[in-house]
Design an enzyme around this catalytic site. Structure first.
Site, PDB file in Angstrom:
ATOM      1  N   GLU A   1      -1.835  -1.932 -10.162  1.00  0.00           N
ATOM      2  CA  GLU A   1      -1.421  -1.788 -11.554  1.00  0.00           C
ATOM      3  C   GLU A   1      -2.274  -0.702 -12.234  1.00  0.00           C
ATOM      4  O   GLU A   1      -1.772   0.154 -12.950  1.00  0.00           O
ATOM      5  CB  GLU A   1      -1.568  -3.130 -12.261  1.00  0.00           C
ATOM      6  CG  GLU A   1      -0.861  -3.179 -13.584  1.00  0.00           C
ATOM      7  CD  GLU A   1      -1.015  -4.534 -14.253  1.00  0.00           C
ATOM      8  OE1 GLU A   1      -1.519  -5.460 -13.597  1.00  0.00           O
ATOM      9  OE2 GLU A   1      -0.637  -4.634 -15.425  1.00  0.00           O
TER      10      GLU A   1
ATOM     11  N   ARG B   1      -7.421 -13.736   2.757  1.00  0.00           N
ATOM     12  CA  ARG B   1      -6.783 -15.037   3.016  1.00  0.00           C
ATOM     13  C   ARG B   1      -5.812 -14.974   4.185  1.00  0.00           C
ATOM     14  O   ARG B   1      -5.557 -15.978   4.852  1.00  0.00           O
ATOM     15  CB  ARG B   1      -6.125 -15.557   1.737  1.00  0.00           C
ATOM     16  CG  ARG B   1      -7.161 -16.077   0.756  1.00  0.00           C
ATOM     17  CD  ARG B   1      -6.569 -16.243  -0.615  1.00  0.00           C
ATOM     18  NE  ARG B   1      -6.333 -14.945  -1.205  1.00  0.00           N
ATOM     19  CZ  ARG B   1      -6.553 -14.628  -2.469  1.00  0.00           C
ATOM     20  NH1 ARG B   1      -6.992 -15.531  -3.287  1.00  0.00           N
ATOM     21  NH2 ARG B   1      -6.313 -13.423  -2.920  1.00  0.00           N
TER      22      ARG B   1
HETATM   23  P1  AMP Z   1       0.677  -7.310  -3.859  1.00  0.00           P
HETATM   24  O1  AMP Z   1       0.120  -6.161  -3.079  1.00  0.00           O
HETATM   25  O2  AMP Z   1       0.989  -6.957  -5.292  1.00  0.00           O
HETATM   26  O3  AMP Z   1       1.861  -7.951  -3.165  1.00  0.00           O
HETATM   27  O4  AMP Z   1      -0.482  -8.378  -3.978  1.00  0.00           O
HETATM   28  C1  AMP Z   1      -0.723  -9.231  -2.927  1.00  0.00           C
HETATM   29  C2  AMP Z   1      -2.175  -9.574  -2.784  1.00  0.00           C
HETATM   30  O5  AMP Z   1      -2.822  -9.818  -4.036  1.00  0.00           O
HETATM   31  C3  AMP Z   1      -2.271 -10.840  -1.974  1.00  0.00           C
HETATM   32  O6  AMP Z   1      -3.245 -10.615  -0.957  1.00  0.00           O
HETATM   33  C4  AMP Z   1      -2.692 -11.903  -2.946  1.00  0.00           C
HETATM   34  O7  AMP Z   1      -3.726 -12.655  -2.406  1.00  0.00           O
HETATM   35  C5  AMP Z   1      -3.146 -11.181  -4.216  1.00  0.00           C
HETATM   36  N1  AMP Z   1      -2.434 -11.632  -5.430  1.00  0.00           N
HETATM   37  C6  AMP Z   1      -1.613 -10.887  -6.212  1.00  0.00           C
HETATM   38  N2  AMP Z   1      -1.139 -11.577  -7.258  1.00  0.00           N
HETATM   39  C7  AMP Z   1      -1.651 -12.820  -7.152  1.00  0.00           C
HETATM   40  C8  AMP Z   1      -1.506 -14.042  -7.924  1.00  0.00           C
HETATM   41  N3  AMP Z   1      -0.749 -14.124  -9.033  1.00  0.00           N
HETATM   42  N4  AMP Z   1      -2.167 -15.143  -7.490  1.00  0.00           N
HETATM   43  C9  AMP Z   1      -2.931 -15.084  -6.372  1.00  0.00           C
HETATM   44  N5  AMP Z   1      -3.107 -13.984  -5.605  1.00  0.00           N
HETATM   45  C10 AMP Z   1      -2.477 -12.855  -5.985  1.00  0.00           C
END
Ligand code: AMP
Length: 175
Positions: free
Chosen positions: A95, A58
């Site tokens: 996770e 995205r």
């Molecule tokens: P992080 O690495 O944990 O910051 O996760 C970020 C990536 O995971 C982004 O590219 C988001 O598109 C996706 N992502 C993580 N959690 C969500 C959520 N609750 N809703 C939508 N996309 C998420």
């Protein structure tokens, strides 16, 4: 315009307990998409940034639009195994298990001032790995911008601890 109302929330996707913040509904809305890109661009208009780095997938849609608007180049940060030329990669924790992002070694020049773009910051793992990649190829990360912040997951704080200013357009508490 209330951009937050254009983001769709899908409970228990992709697994139980996750509130998925779906920005496709925002992208489908002509004025909403335009406003989103304008707000991502606005702090950087006339600034010294030389490239936008978008995180798959995205971040490509948003980062491409932002780079176009700023008349600067776009750099792709991709999941492992997708880029055809020489890459460096960084592994990061999920996770459950790990993931890996890559960048072409010649996509950033020494001294490039880079703005990172993605749709959402949760734990910040993906963005932190992207910061590391850009720094390893000699770029300076001048900021990271996202549509959505999930502040309870600590991603913003994590990037700020790395010295990266973070900008988000909205936040959803409690996730
Ligand atoms: P992080 O690495 O944990 O910051 O996760 C970020 C990536 O995971 C982004 O590219 C988001 O598109 C996706 N992502 C993580 N959690 C969500 C959520 N609750 N809703 C939508 N996309 C998420």
């Amino acid at each position: 315009m209330d951009l937050k109302s254009l983001v769709r929330t899908i409970p228990n996707y992709p697994k139980d307990g996750i509130m998925f913040r779906d920005i496709t509904t925002l992208l489908e809305h002509p004025a909403g998409f335009r406003r989103t890109v304008d707000e991502l661009v606005q702090p950087f208009a006339g600034s010294s940034i030389t490239r936008v780095a978008g995180i798959e997938a995205r971040g490509f849609i948003l980062g491409g639009a932002v780079a176009h608007q700023l008349s600067i180049g776009f750099v792709a940060v991709r999941k492992k195994g997708k880029l055809p030329w020489q890459t460096i990669s960084v592994e990061y924790e999920l996770e459950y298990g790990t993931d890996e992002v890559e960048i072409h070694i010649d996509s950033v020049e020494a001294g490039d001032q880079i703005l990172i773009i993605d749709d959402l910051i949760a734990t910040g793992g993906t963005a932190a790995a992207s910061v590391q990649l850009i720094r390893e190829v000699g770029g300076e990360v001048v900021g990271a911008s996202f549509i959505v912040d999930l502040p309870d997951l600590g991603g913003r704080a994590r990037l700020e601890d790395m010295g990266v200013p973070v900008r988000t357009l909205m936040s959803f508490e409690g996730d």
